[in-house]
Design an enzyme around this catalytic site. Structure first.
Site, PDB file in Angstrom:
ATOM      1  N   ARG A 163       0.836  -1.195   0.000  1.00 18.36           N
ATOM      2  CA  ARG A 163       0.000   0.000   0.000  1.00 18.36           C
ATOM      3  C   ARG A 163       0.875   1.251   0.000  1.00 18.36           C
ATOM      4  NH1 ARG A 163      -3.641  -1.506   3.220  1.00 18.36           N
ATOM      5  NH2 ARG A 163      -4.816   0.424   3.274  1.00 18.36           N
ATOM      6  N   GLY A 219       6.500  -2.046  -4.923  1.00 18.08           N
ATOM      7  CA  GLY A 219       6.680  -1.155  -3.788  1.00 18.08           C
ATOM      8  C   GLY A 219       5.610  -0.086  -3.691  1.00 18.08           C
ATOM      9  N   HIS A 220       5.556   0.556  -2.541  1.00 21.10           N
ATOM     10  CA  HIS A 220       4.478   1.500  -2.247  1.00 21.10           C
ATOM     11  C   HIS A 220       4.459   2.691  -3.204  1.00 21.10           C
ATOM     12  CE1 HIS A 220       7.343   3.428   0.992  1.00 21.10           C
ATOM     13  NE2 HIS A 220       7.859   3.436  -0.217  1.00 21.10           N
ATOM     14  N   GLY A 221       3.246   3.037  -3.639  1.00 21.46           N
ATOM     15  CA  GLY A 221       3.060   4.181  -4.510  1.00 21.46           C
ATOM     16  C   GLY A 221       3.428   3.931  -5.961  1.00 21.46           C
ATOM     17  N   SER A 237       7.294   4.100  -5.696  1.00 22.48           N
ATOM     18  CA  SER A 237       7.007   5.184  -6.647  1.00 22.48           C
ATOM     19  C   SER A 237       7.590   4.939  -8.032  1.00 22.48           C
ATOM     20  CB  SER A 237       7.497   6.534  -6.097  1.00 22.48           C
ATOM     21  OG  SER A 237       6.865   6.826  -4.871  1.00 22.48           O
TER      22      SER A 237
END
Length: 209
Positions: A84, A105-107, A125
């Protein structure tokens, strides 16, 4: 269809024809589209890897308040994890397919109809375009953008943005044709070193006359 030991946390939204194999976890407030398939052990919406180093050398956890969105027709294979976002969302585009042991990975964002093969890792990201193929064990540094229709060969490392409609290979990755030339030159290194030593010896002989 929910098989054995599936955990669906509160606030999750799930579309039609969802199929979840055993031991899948879908964390709070994640959103899943229609015809999504999650193979055994998939984790959707686990906390992103976010920690801030403190003055005493320890790490303080950064609250991960975002969510994960899986669009229609996504399939995620066994034991893959989609983290998340710290804020906002991590999004997997329509028709994307993730192989076993993939980490998003997150984002991060994965475009429509993109394939991520086994053990691909995307740092936070990372933005991957549509119709891309990442072969096994490709690693992407965080905060980069990869254009549409990009192919990256196995075990390549992506340290920066990549333009679309090209093939890449190597670590750090370069265009595949250049990588083939680099590899051919590398294989000739022992021969070239021997030739250089011979030439240096000849030069020394000429100097001594």
């Amino acid at each position: 269809m929910l098989h054995s030991f599936v955990s669906i946390y509160r606030g999750v939204q799930i579309g039609d024809d969802f199929f979840s194999h055993a031991h899948v976890v879908v964390r709070e407030y994640c959103r899943i589209g229609n015809r999504v398939v999650l193979q055994d052990g998939v984790i959707v919406g686990g906390d992103g890897f976010g920690f801030a180093k403190q003055t005493d050398g320890s790490y303080r956890k950064i609250l991960q308040t975002g969510t994960v969105v899986l669009e229609d027709d996504v399939e995620v294979q066994a034991n893959s994890c989609i983290d998340r976002a710290t804020m906002g969302e991590t999004r997997i585009g329509r028709g994307a397919k993730l192989d076993d042991l993939v980490l998003v990975g997150h984002g991060s964002r994965v475009g429509t109809n993109t394939l991520l093969c086994g053990q691909v890792g995307l740092a936070g990201s990372t933005k991957i375009g549509s119709d891309c193929i990442f072969a096994g064990q490709v690693g992407a540094a965080g905060h980069i953008t990869v254009g549409d229709r990009t192919v990256v060969t196995a075990q390549s490392g992506i340290p920066n943005d990549l333009a679309g409609d090209k093939e890449y290979a190597g670590t750090p990755c370069v265009e595949r044709r250049q990588w083939l030339k680099n590899s051919a030159a590398l294989n000739r290194t022992p021969e070239l070193q021997k030739r250089v030593r011979e030439l240096e010896a000849e030069i020394e002989k000429l100097k001594s006359r």
